[in-house]
Design a protein around this motif. Structure first.
Motif, mmCIF file in Angstrom:
data_model
loop_
_atom_site.group_PDB
_atom_site.id
_atom_site.type_symbol
_atom_site.label_atom_id
_atom_site.label_comp_id
_atom_site.label_asym_id
_atom_site.label_seq_id
_atom_site.Cartn_x
_atom_site.Cartn_y
_atom_site.Cartn_z
ATOM 1 N N LEU A 1 0.832 -1.196 0.000
ATOM 2 C CA LEU A 1 0.000 0.000 0.000
ATOM 3 C C LEU A 1 0.870 1.251 0.000
ATOM 4 O O LEU A 1 0.623 2.204 -0.744
ATOM 5 C CB LEU A 1 -0.926 -0.002 1.219
ATOM 6 C CG LEU A 1 -1.745 1.272 1.465
ATOM 7 C CD1 LEU A 1 -2.634 1.572 0.265
ATOM 8 C CD2 LEU A 1 -2.571 1.143 2.734
ATOM 9 N N LEU A 2 1.912 1.249 0.813
ATOM 10 C CA LEU A 2 2.785 2.415 0.899
ATOM 11 C C LEU A 2 3.497 2.676 -0.422
ATOM 12 O O LEU A 2 3.607 3.831 -0.860
ATOM 13 C CB LEU A 2 3.809 2.211 2.018
ATOM 14 C CG LEU A 2 4.826 3.335 2.225
ATOM 15 C CD1 LEU A 2 4.119 4.649 2.555
ATOM 16 C CD2 LEU A 2 5.811 2.974 3.327
ATOM 17 N N SER A 3 3.990 1.617 -1.077
ATOM 18 C CA SER A 3 4.693 1.813 -2.349
ATOM 19 C C SER A 3 3.777 2.396 -3.412
ATOM 20 O O SER A 3 4.198 3.223 -4.226
ATOM 21 C CB SER A 3 5.307 0.493 -2.821
ATOM 22 O OG SER A 3 4.307 -0.453 -3.107
ATOM 23 N N SER A 4 2.504 1.977 -3.414
ATOM 24 C CA SER A 4 1.567 2.538 -4.385
ATOM 25 C C SER A 4 1.267 3.998 -4.075
ATOM 26 O O SER A 4 1.074 4.813 -4.989
ATOM 27 C CB SER A 4 0.270 1.722 -4.411
ATOM 28 O OG SER A 4 -0.386 1.760 -3.171
ATOM 29 N N LEU A 5 1.231 4.353 -2.776
ATOM 30 C CA LEU A 5 1.025 5.751 -2.409
ATOM 31 C C LEU A 5 2.204 6.606 -2.845
ATOM 32 O O LEU A 5 2.038 7.696 -3.408
ATOM 33 C CB LEU A 5 0.829 5.877 -0.896
ATOM 34 C CG LEU A 5 -0.455 5.281 -0.301
ATOM 35 C CD1 LEU A 5 -0.453 5.450 1.207
ATOM 36 C CD2 LEU A 5 -1.680 5.924 -0.908
ATOM 37 N N LEU A 6 3.417 6.117 -2.584
ATOM 38 C CA LEU A 6 4.614 6.877 -2.949
ATOM 39 C C LEU A 6 4.739 7.024 -4.464
ATOM 40 O O LEU A 6 5.316 7.991 -4.953
ATOM 41 C CB LEU A 6 5.863 6.189 -2.394
ATOM 42 C CG LEU A 6 5.999 6.149 -0.871
ATOM 43 C CD1 LEU A 6 7.211 5.313 -0.471
ATOM 44 C CD2 LEU A 6 6.129 7.558 -0.304
ATOM 45 N N GLY A 7 4.215 6.047 -5.200
ATOM 46 C CA GLY A 7 4.300 6.106 -6.652
ATOM 47 C C GLY A 7 3.197 6.897 -7.301
ATOM 48 O O GLY A 7 3.274 7.187 -8.503
ATOM 49 N N SER A 8 2.178 7.249 -6.537
ATOM 50 C CA SER A 8 1.073 8.011 -7.126
ATOM 51 C C SER A 8 1.534 9.392 -7.556
ATOM 52 O O SER A 8 2.420 9.988 -6.955
ATOM 53 C CB SER A 8 -0.078 8.136 -6.119
ATOM 54 O OG SER A 8 0.315 8.932 -5.010
ATOM 55 N N ASN A 9 0.905 9.888 -8.597
ATOM 56 C CA ASN A 9 1.342 11.166 -9.162
ATOM 57 C C ASN A 9 1.183 12.318 -8.174
ATOM 58 O O ASN A 9 2.021 13.220 -8.102
ATOM 59 C CB ASN A 9 0.541 11.454 -10.437
ATOM 60 C CG ASN A 9 1.245 12.427 -11.356
ATOM 61 O OD1 ASN A 9 2.468 12.371 -11.471
ATOM 62 N ND2 ASN A 9 0.497 13.298 -11.992
ATOM 63 N N LYS A 10 0.123 12.279 -7.353
ATOM 64 C CA LYS A 10 -0.115 13.359 -6.394
ATOM 65 C C LYS A 10 1.012 13.464 -5.367
ATOM 66 O O LYS A 10 1.471 14.554 -5.029
ATOM 67 C CB LYS A 10 -1.452 13.138 -5.681
ATOM 68 C CG LYS A 10 -2.666 13.299 -6.583
ATOM 69 C CD LYS A 10 -3.946 13.068 -5.800
ATOM 70 C CE LYS A 10 -5.176 13.234 -6.691
ATOM 71 N NZ LYS A 10 -6.427 12.983 -5.937
ATOM 72 N N VAL A 11 1.449 12.308 -4.854
ATOM 73 C CA VAL A 11 2.513 12.321 -3.848
ATOM 74 C C VAL A 11 3.869 12.593 -4.502
ATOM 75 O O VAL A 11 4.715 13.279 -3.936
ATOM 76 C CB VAL A 11 2.533 10.989 -3.070
ATOM 77 C CG1 VAL A 11 3.707 10.940 -2.096
ATOM 78 C CG2 VAL A 11 1.220 10.797 -2.313
#
Length: 475
Positions: free
Chosen positions: A172-182
């Protein structure tokens, strides 16, 4: 009679040790031990070490024969002469013979059973208030039931206790860090990966001395800026996925401008007497530490070339750990030494290939798109061909690969061209170049892939449809 028996026992011990040494000959670099030579006139004996240094041999002898005591001049001496030679004089015949018999036993390469390992990874990101808000809102949306407030003690050198800590699934964290917004609101500072033997201490430090003089003070203070990590790792006996870090401590010092016009070092200190980490989860901590102010140029119909400033006033520290079986680690290391940039099938794999032919046009159609985030949030896109189609008569065929995607007014899109053997495309695959932040704001990105057998007309073309929001290709 007593001395005769002593000599016989010592000789038997020496003979036994030599037999043991012979058993180990031919195994690696182990040498047979040498022979102690004694000069009866001056009562001094000498030995030249075969497998270790003279100092190491003396340390072993002291630990086994003279623990906790030092020979006095009247009792004798034991010292090294150069790198490999040892000289000794013992004013006790019984102890002398014991020493002569023991030396060959000590002159051996170390025999050890390696401990299992712990892979400890520490990621540090700087991010803005907006980046933190995006992470928090995404966590609420994900309804991650595994998240919980962690037992951390967080102290800043300026402003007292601050920050938040929680545990979160690594995927979950890796997908958050990879999101364009973050991505737009953060910047990776560093990643530290350490392989630490179980029950051993963490000892990482990369710091610099900073000399700071407050305005009008006339005083120069020495501060430490940089990162240091400490503690002791321990793998649970009941569950190898559970790792305990005892007395975990992390100190991170950042140089920043103070309100009076000078500089200061803002030190973030984290301590936890018992930090529990489970495979597949991460401990995440966010605290207020200003690291930098980024300036990005925005291109849009409303703001062409406008500079946009973002204050990266948060620091995010991510810690994760995973136990590593040593035998599996050695096996993986042996595989890695054989790896090349472009992999090939082994002889054993080739021997198992089916004998029926597969038309190359069919082989090229079996494209398997790849899309994932690394644990640090890097977006990886590409494709592989199906290795089930590998045959002895096709894996060496060269394939022309052309990849392109539609760009826009402010983005050129993907443009890649390369020639690779078929087996490389099956094993290593092909990685797309990074997409621009402007492309990642699209709802769908169309990526055209063209595969052509070199010097033939056999071609296959396919358009892959990629969704940046979910990081998946449409089927």
């Amino acid at each position: 009679m007593k001395n005769f028996l002593l000599v016989m026992v010592s000789s038997l011990t020496l003979w036994t040790s030599l037999l043991c040494a012979e058993d180990t000959l031919g195994k690696g670099l182990q040498r047979a031990p040498g022979k102690v030579e004694c000069n009866e006139e001056v009562k001094i004996c000498s030995y030249i070490a075969q497998n270790i240094t003279g100092r190491e041999l003396i340390a072993k002898l002291n630990a086994n024969l003279f623990p906790g005591s030092i020979l006095s001049p009247s009792e004798g001496f034991l010292n090294s002469d150069g790198l490999k030679k040892v000289n000794f004089y013992i004013n006790n015949e019984e102890l002398k013979m014991k020493l002569i018999a023991t030396i060959p036993l000590m002159d051996m390469l170390e025999d050890f059973d390696p401990s299992d390992l712990v892979l400890l990874t520490t990621d540090i990101f700087s991010l803005s208030e907006g980046g933190l808000s995006n992470i928090q809102s995404s966590l609420v949306t994900a309804n991650d039931t595994n998240s919980e407030i962690a037992d951390w003690s967080i102290t800043s050198a300026f402003g007292g206790s601050s920050g938040m800590a929680l545990k979160i699934g690594t995927n979950l964290l890796s997908s958050l860090l990879g999101s364009n917004k973050v991505k737009e609101e953060s910047s990776k500072v560093t990643t530290i990966s350490q392989l630490i033997p179980n029950q051993s201490g963490i000892n990482y430090s990369k710091t610099s001395k900073i000399y700071i003089s407050p305005p009008s003070s006339g005083v120069v203070k020495e501060e430490q800026a940089g990162l240091s990590v400490g503690g002791t790792v321990s793998v649970s006996a009941r569950d190898s996925d559970l790792v305990l870090i005892k007395d975990y401590n992390l100190t991170y010092g950042v140089v920043e401008n103070s309100t009076d016009g000078g500089e200061r070092v803002n030190i973030l200190s984290i301590t936890n007497p018992q930090l529990y980490l489970v495979k597949g989860t991460s401990s995440l901590l966010v605290s207020a530490v200003t690291t930098s102010q980024s300036k990005k140029t925005e291109y849009s119909p409303l703001s062409f070339g406008k500079k946009k400033e973002k204050l990266l006033d948060k620091i995010m520290i991510i810690t994760r750990a995973e136990s590593v079986n040593f035998k599996e680690f050695v096996s993986e290391m042996k595989k890695l030494r054989q790896l090349e940039l472009h992999q090939q099938f082994s002889k054993e794999e080739k021997a198992k290939f089916p004998i029926n032919d597969v038309p190359l046009t069919e082989v090229l159609k079996h494209i398997k798109p790849l899309s994932y985030f690394t644990t640090s949030g890097d977006r990886i896109l590409g494709f592989k061909l199906d290795s089930q189609d590998a045959r002895l008569n096709n894996i060496s065929k060269n394939i022309e690969v052309n990849v392109k995607s539609s760009g826009g007014l402010f983005s050129s899109g993907l443009k890649q061209k390369i020639i690779l053997p078929l087996e490389n495309l099956m094993l290593t695959g092909f990685k797309f170049d990074s997409l621009s932040s402007k492309d990642l704001k699209k709802a769908v990105i169309d990526i055209e892939v063209s595969l052509k057998v070199y010097s033939t007309n056999e071609t296959y073309k396919l358009t892959l449809h990629y969704n940046p929001e979910t990081n998946k290709f449409f089927e």
